[in-house]
Design a protein around this motif. Sequence first.
Motif, PDB file in Angstrom:
ATOM      1  N   ASN A   1      -6.576 -18.157  -9.873  1.00 26.90           N
ATOM      2  CA  ASN A   1      -6.092 -17.076 -10.744  1.00 26.90           C
ATOM      3  C   ASN A   1      -4.849 -16.404 -10.166  1.00 26.90           C
ATOM      4  O   ASN A   1      -3.932 -16.056 -10.913  1.00 26.90           O
ATOM      5  CB  ASN A   1      -7.192 -16.056 -10.992  1.00 26.90           C
ATOM      6  CG  ASN A   1      -8.285 -16.600 -11.885  1.00 26.90           C
ATOM      7  OD1 ASN A   1      -8.047 -17.461 -12.730  1.00 26.90           O
ATOM      8  ND2 ASN A   1      -9.502 -16.121 -11.693  1.00 26.90           N
ATOM      9  N   GLN A   2      -4.813 -16.198  -8.849  1.00 27.54           N
ATOM     10  CA  GLN A   2      -3.635 -15.600  -8.230  1.00 27.54           C
ATOM     11  C   GLN A   2      -2.414 -16.493  -8.401  1.00 27.54           C
ATOM     12  O   GLN A   2      -1.326 -16.025  -8.732  1.00 27.54           O
ATOM     13  CB  GLN A   2      -3.880 -15.342  -6.738  1.00 27.54           C
ATOM     14  CG  GLN A   2      -4.849 -14.232  -6.457  1.00 27.54           C
ATOM     15  CD  GLN A   2      -5.256 -14.187  -4.990  1.00 27.54           C
ATOM     16  OE1 GLN A   2      -5.278 -15.205  -4.293  1.00 27.54           O
ATOM     17  NE2 GLN A   2      -5.601 -12.991  -4.522  1.00 27.54           N
ATOM     18  N   LEU A   3      -2.608 -17.785  -8.189  1.00 24.06           N
ATOM     19  CA  LEU A   3      -1.508 -18.728  -8.325  1.00 24.06           C
ATOM     20  C   LEU A   3      -1.009 -18.762  -9.769  1.00 24.06           C
ATOM     21  O   LEU A   3       0.193 -18.755 -10.027  1.00 24.06           O
ATOM     22  CB  LEU A   3      -1.953 -20.114  -7.871  1.00 24.06           C
ATOM     23  CG  LEU A   3      -0.874 -21.181  -7.788  1.00 24.06           C
ATOM     24  CD1 LEU A   3       0.204 -20.790  -6.802  1.00 24.06           C
ATOM     25  CD2 LEU A   3      -1.484 -22.512  -7.402  1.00 24.06           C
ATOM     26  N   GLU A   4      -1.935 -18.767 -10.707  1.00 28.17           N
ATOM     27  CA  GLU A   4      -1.551 -18.772 -12.119  1.00 28.17           C
ATOM     28  C   GLU A   4      -0.754 -17.520 -12.470  1.00 28.17           C
ATOM     29  O   GLU A   4       0.253 -17.586 -13.184  1.00 28.17           O
ATOM     30  CB  GLU A   4      -2.794 -18.878 -13.000  1.00 28.17           C
ATOM     31  CG  GLU A   4      -2.472 -18.942 -14.477  1.00 28.17           C
ATOM     32  CD  GLU A   4      -3.705 -19.187 -15.316  1.00 28.17           C
ATOM     33  OE1 GLU A   4      -3.578 -19.907 -16.321  1.00 28.17           O
ATOM     34  OE2 GLU A   4      -4.791 -18.671 -14.977  1.00 28.17           O
ATOM     35  N   ASP A   5      -1.171 -16.370 -11.960  1.00 24.47           N
ATOM     36  CA  ASP A   5      -0.452 -15.120 -12.210  1.00 24.47           C
ATOM     37  C   ASP A   5       0.960 -15.186 -11.643  1.00 24.47           C
ATOM     38  O   ASP A   5       1.925 -14.766 -12.286  1.00 24.47           O
ATOM     39  CB  ASP A   5      -1.225 -13.942 -11.611  1.00 24.47           C
ATOM     40  CG  ASP A   5      -0.551 -12.623 -11.901  1.00 24.47           C
ATOM     41  OD1 ASP A   5      -0.373 -12.288 -13.093  1.00 24.47           O
ATOM     42  OD2 ASP A   5      -0.193 -11.916 -10.928  1.00 24.47           O
TER      43      ASP A   5
END
Length: 163
Positions: free
Chosen positions: A81-85
């Motif tokens: 999720n952090q990478l996607e953000d």
Amino acid sequence: MNPAFANNVVQLINKGNDGGTVYQTVNINHDVNIVTFNVYSGAHSSNAIFDYDHGIVAYHVPYKKMCVVSKMNRVTFPTLNQLEDMVNNQRGLNSLHRSYGISLNYVRNVAGLGAPIWATCKGLSTFWATEYDRPQRVLSGTVCMGVKLLTLDVNLCGGVMLF
């Protein structure tokens, strides 16, 4: 990973170091917890796959006819999720640096690393690597190769025989 099965696909076109066009995609699939990076830059194209379920990172460098795999350092590696953000909001894109020391040890059972890594590295010389913090002093006889992915600046360092 087929982009048609990705939950989120981000595309970017920019200029490479030589002034040529570099086309990059990031495919994020929450269903199977996989992120793939594809860098299309002619002879120096490369790919990376982050398999969050198996905790394995693979860098596929076809112009060197090799794959480099490492265990994902879950303490420092961004979550899916952090990478996607970061990718979606174009924030912190240059803040993710990873450096790996490549061993001369071949991965004997690439299929044992999971289907996504096997599909990426099958038939190629595949080496184990260990992530280390930057900066790392490069020893004599060691060569580093940079792989610039959309959100990651990766250094793969190993003995001269690898490169």
